[in-house]
Write a protein that holds these residues in place. Structure first.
Motif, PDB file in Angstrom:
ATOM      1  N   MET A  70      37.836  41.434  47.937  1.00 47.50           N
ATOM      2  CA  MET A  70      38.740  42.536  48.244  1.00 47.50           C
ATOM      3  C   MET A  70      39.215  43.200  46.955  1.00 47.50           C
ATOM      4  N   GLU A  71      39.560  44.485  47.078  1.00 45.51           N
ATOM      5  CA  GLU A  71      40.152  45.184  45.941  1.00 45.51           C
ATOM      6  C   GLU A  71      41.603  44.716  45.733  1.00 45.51           C
ATOM      7  N   PRO A  72      42.074  44.734  44.478  1.00 42.37           N
ATOM      8  CA  PRO A  72      41.387  45.240  43.289  1.00 42.37           C
ATOM      9  C   PRO A  72      40.521  44.202  42.571  1.00 42.37           C
ATOM     10  N   ALA A  73      40.584  42.916  43.018  1.00 39.62           N
ATOM     11  CA  ALA A  73      39.827  41.885  42.306  1.00 39.62           C
ATOM     12  C   ALA A  73      38.329  42.175  42.328  1.00 39.62           C
ATOM     13  N   ARG A  74      37.820  42.633  43.470  1.00 43.43           N
ATOM     14  CA  ARG A  74      36.384  42.897  43.566  1.00 43.43           C
ATOM     15  C   ARG A  74      35.931  43.888  42.493  1.00 43.43           C
ATOM     16  N   GLY A  75      36.666  44.970  42.338  1.00 47.22           N
ATOM     17  CA  GLY A  75      36.296  45.968  41.344  1.00 47.22           C
ATOM     18  C   GLY A  75      36.374  45.445  39.921  1.00 47.22           C
ATOM     19  N   LEU A  76      37.354  44.596  39.657  1.00 46.17           N
ATOM     20  CA  LEU A  76      37.477  44.025  38.317  1.00 46.17           C
ATOM     21  C   LEU A  76      36.277  43.155  37.978  1.00 46.17           C
ATOM     22  N   TYR A  77      35.876  42.319  38.920  1.00 49.70           N
ATOM     23  CA  TYR A  77      34.735  41.439  38.651  1.00 49.70           C
ATOM     24  C   TYR A  77      33.424  42.209  38.592  1.00 49.70           C
ATOM     25  N   GLU A  78      33.357  43.332  39.272  1.00 52.23           N
ATOM     26  CA  GLU A  78      32.149  44.154  39.189  1.00 52.23           C
ATOM     27  C   GLU A  78      31.989  44.811  37.830  1.00 52.23           C
ATOM     28  N   LEU A  79      33.061  44.864  37.051  1.00 54.77           N
ATOM     29  CA  LEU A  79      32.985  45.431  35.704  1.00 54.77           C
ATOM     30  C   LEU A  79      32.289  44.506  34.711  1.00 54.77           C
ATOM     31  N   LEU A  80      32.274  43.219  34.985  1.00 50.07           N
ATOM     32  CA  LEU A  80      31.882  42.243  33.969  1.00 50.07           C
ATOM     33  C   LEU A  80      30.424  42.359  33.510  1.00 50.07           C
ATOM     34  N   PRO A  81      29.442  42.520  34.396  1.00 49.47           N
ATOM     35  CA  PRO A  81      28.060  42.606  33.903  1.00 49.47           C
ATOM     36  C   PRO A  81      27.845  43.746  32.915  1.00 49.47           C
ATOM     37  N   ILE A 132      42.978  47.402  32.024  1.00 50.88           N
ATOM     38  CA  ILE A 132      42.563  47.720  33.391  1.00 50.88           C
ATOM     39  C   ILE A 132      43.232  46.766  34.377  1.00 50.88           C
ATOM     40  N   ILE A 133      43.281  45.478  34.031  1.00 50.72           N
ATOM     41  CA  ILE A 133      43.958  44.496  34.892  1.00 50.72           C
ATOM     42  C   ILE A 133      45.416  44.889  35.075  1.00 50.72           C
ATOM     43  N   TRP A 134      46.081  45.203  33.977  1.00 52.05           N
ATOM     44  CA  TRP A 134      47.508  45.552  34.022  1.00 52.05           C
ATOM     45  C   TRP A 134      47.748  46.797  34.882  1.00 52.05           C
ATOM     46  N   ALA A 135      46.872  47.772  34.761  1.00 46.69           N
ATOM     47  CA  ALA A 135      47.049  49.017  35.516  1.00 46.69           C
ATOM     48  C   ALA A 135      46.985  48.784  37.020  1.00 46.69           C
ATOM     49  N   LYS A 136      46.347  47.717  37.455  1.00 45.49           N
ATOM     50  CA  LYS A 136      46.184  47.428  38.879  1.00 45.49           C
ATOM     51  C   LYS A 136      47.187  46.394  39.389  1.00 45.49           C
ATOM     52  N   ARG A 137      48.196  46.095  38.593  1.00 45.00           N
ATOM     53  CA  ARG A 137      49.097  44.978  38.916  1.00 45.00           C
ATOM     54  C   ARG A 137      49.771  45.123  40.284  1.00 45.00           C
ATOM     55  N   ALA A 138      50.106  46.342  40.682  1.00 44.10           N
ATOM     56  CA  ALA A 138      50.801  46.520  41.957  1.00 44.10           C
ATOM     57  C   ALA A 138      49.860  46.507  43.154  1.00 44.10           C
ATOM     58  N   GLU A 139      48.554  46.463  42.904  1.00 46.82           N
ATOM     59  CA  GLU A 139      47.569  46.533  43.989  1.00 46.82           C
ATOM     60  C   GLU A 139      47.187  45.159  44.533  1.00 46.82           C
TER      61      GLU A 139
END
Length: 463
Positions: free
Chosen positions: A194-205, A253-260
Motif C-alpha cells: 500500500m501507499e506510501p510504502a509501496r512507492g518508496l520501495y519501488e524507488l530502490l532499484p 522523500i520519506i519525510w515528505a510522506k510522513r502524514a500519509e
C-alpha cells in the motif's frame, strides 16, 4: 574466499514488562546455519563458515545473561573460525538488551574486535530495524527486507551475500550511508503493498543502478522499541559521496510522506470493529487485536476483545488465541464436555488487563492447549504466546477458521495466508504493549523532537 556467517536476531518491545530469556531463542550452529536456502549456493570459489545463529520471536527486552551467553559463544566460534575474508551478520536491527542497550551495536563491536580493522563486515536486516550510526559505520553493506508482511527473508539474505561477495572480491571501498528522518511509524502503518510504502520501495532499484551505488533500503523502524536510535532511516550502500547524497535524497522523500502512513484496512475502536464485522453476511471476518499483537511483542493474553464480543452478544466468533497455560491445564483436567470456571488471561500483561472470570464449556483439547466456549464465543487457550498467522496454526487445535463469522487474532496487519481466506479485515485500536496510538505509550528514550509525538516539527536532511 572464506565468509563467516552468523548473528543474533530479536525485535524487542521495551513497553512490555516481560523479558526474553535464553530458552526463548532457537540456536543453530555449524551446518544447520547453511541449511538456509539463502546460503545454499554461493559462488564456487566461496566457502561459507558458519558461526552461530540465534533468533527469538518478538518479545520484551532480552535478558542480559541470555544475550551475553549467546554473544560470548558467537565470539568464541568466530575467533576459532580461522582466517576469513569477510563476516556477514544476520540481524533484526531492533534488539534491546537489559543493562546494555542496543544489542546490534554491542555484537558488531564484539565482532570487530575479533576480526580486526581490515576484515569487512556486512549485515542483512529486518525493515523494522532501529540503527545506531556507530554500528552502521562498521558495515560496508547493510540491506533490509522490502516487504511487510515479510515475504522476502530468503531473498534479502541472498542479496546481502551476493553483493557482499562482490564487494570483497573486487576490493571495493564501500560505505553504508544512513540518514534518519525523525519519524515513528507503527509497522501496521507501513504495509508495503500500500501507499506510501509501496512507492518508496519501488524507488530502490533505480537508486541502486546509479553510478557508484550498490544497494538501497528504506527502514521503517520498530516504534515499540523505545531507544535513542528508534526512527525511520534511508540506507544507501556505495561510494561515499554518491551514497551519502542518495541517502539524503531518499530520506527527504520519506519525510515528505510522513502524514500519509496509515493502516491498510478500516481502523476503529473495538466496539465499532465488532459492529462492523457483524454486518458482514459471511465470514471469516478478521479483527486484529492490535494492542496485543504477539508478532510485535505483545503479551498475547489480554481479554479485552473477548469481553467485548461477549458483551456484544456476537454469535459464531472465535478468539485465536489467549496465552494462558494455567487455564489450558485446568480445562484439560476438567475434560471435554465439562463446565469449568476459569480466570482467563491477564497474567502476562498486568499493565493493560487482568484475568476475566468466565463460565466455560471445554470443547476440545490438544497438546497446544484447549478450545473453550464462554458467553457464545469460542476461545483458544494456548500454552504459550503464539501468533495465529495461518490456518495451520488453528489446525493445531482442530479448528477451521473459515467456519466462523468473526475471528479475533492478536496481530496487526494480516499475514498472507489469512488474507487469502478473509472475507473482511478490520483493525481494532486496543490498548496493550503494541498500542497503535503512540501518544498513549510512555516514551522516554527516543530522541526528540520526533514525528508524530511532536506534531508540527520541521526537519531537513541537510541539517
Amino acid at each position: 574466499m572464506r565468509i563467516a556467517i552468523g548473528g543474533i536476531r530479536h525485535e524487542s518491545n521495551t513497553f512490555s514488562t516481560l523479558t526474553t530469556s535464553l530458552d526463548d531463542f532457537t540456536i543453530e550452529r555449524g551446518d544447520a546455519i547453511l541449511a538456509n536456502p539463502a546460503f545454499a549456493a554461493p559462488a564456487s570459489d566461496v566457502k561459507l563458515v558458519p558461526v552461530l545463529s540465534a533468533r527469538a520471536a518478538p518479545h520484551g527486552v532480552v535478558e542480559r545473561a541470555a544475550y551475553e551467553a549467546l554473544r560470548d559463544e558467537f565470539a568464541e566460534r568466530l575467533a576459532s573460525a580461522g582466517r576469513i575474508d569477510g563476516l556477514l551478520l544476520d540481524l533484526h536491527g531492533a534488539m534491546e538488551v537489559a543493562e546494555i542497550g542496543d544489542g546490534e551495536t554491542d555484537l558488531i563491536a564484539t565482532a570487530r574486535e575479533i576480526v580486526g580493522p581490515d576484515v569487512p563486515i556486512a549485515a542483512s536486516l529486518d525493515l523494522h530495524a532501529n540503527l545506531n550510526p556507530d554500528a552502521v559505520a562498521e558495515c560496508v553493506l547493510m540491506t533490509a527486507y522490502r516487504t511487510a508482511p515479510h515475504r522476502d527473508g530468503v531473498e534479502t539474505r541472498w542479496r546481502a551475500l551476493e553483493k557482499f561477495i562482490a564487494i570483497v572480491r573486487d576490493g571495493r571501498r564501500t560505505v553504508t550511508a544512513m540518514v534518519k528522518p525523525p519519524m515513528l511509524i507503527p509497522g501496521e502503518n507501513a504495509v508495503t503493498d500500500m501507499e506510501p510504502a509501496r512507492g518508496l520501495y519501488e524507488l530502490l532499484p533505480a537508486i541502486e543502478r546509479r553510478p557508484g551505488l550498490i544497494d538501497a533500503s528504506v527502514i521503517i523502524g520498530c516504534a515499540w522499541t523505545d531507544s535513542p536510535f528508534t526512527s525511520t532511516a534511508a540506507l544507501v550502500v556505495g561510494e561515499a559521496v554518491a551514497a551519502n547524497a542518495a541517502a539524503r535524497e531518499l530520506a527527504e522523500i520519506i519525510w515528505a510522506k510522513r502524514a500519509e502512513f496509515g493502516p491498510e484496512v478500516e481502523t476503529v475502536p473495538l466496539a465499532e470493529a465488532i459492529e462492523c464485522a457483524a454486518r458482514f453476511a459471511s465470514g471469516p471476518v478478521f479483527i486484529s487485536d492490535s494492542g496485543d499483537n504477539v508478532t510485535a511483542g505483545g503479551a498475547g493474553d489480554l481479554t479485552i476483545a473477548l469481553k467485548g464480543l461477549i458483551e456484544a452478544g456476537v454469535a459464531g466468533a472465535l478468539v485465536g488465541g489467549i496465552a494462558d497455560p494455567a487455564s489450558a491445564t485446568a480445562a484439560a483436567k476438567a475434560g471435554v464436555g465439562t463446565r469449568v470456571t476459569l480466570d482467563i488471561g491477564g497474567r502476562l500483561d498486568r499493565v493493560n488487563g487482568r484475568p476475566l472470570r468466565c463460565e466455560c464449556v471445554v470443547a476440545r483439547l490438544s497438546p497446544a492447549g484447549a478450545l473453550v466456549s464462554t458467553g457464545g464465543v469460542d476461545v483458544i487457550l494456548a500454552v504459550d504466546r503464539r501468533p495465529f498467522v495461518a490456518p495451520a496454526g488453528f489446525a493445531d487445535y482442530g479448528i477451521d477458521p473459515t467456519a466462523y463469522r468473526i475471528v479475533v487474532v492478536k496481530q496487526g496487519y494480516l499475514f498472507p495466508d489469512l488474507r487469502a481466506i478473509a472475507r473482511g479485515s478490520i483493525m481494532a485500536t486496543t490498548p496493550g504493549f503494541t498500542d497503535l496510538d503512540l501518544h498513549r505509550l510512555p516514551f522516554r528514550r527516543v530522541r526528540r523532537p520526533i514525528y508524530p509525538l511532536d506534531g508540527r516539527m520541521t526537519w531537513s536532511a541537510s541539517g
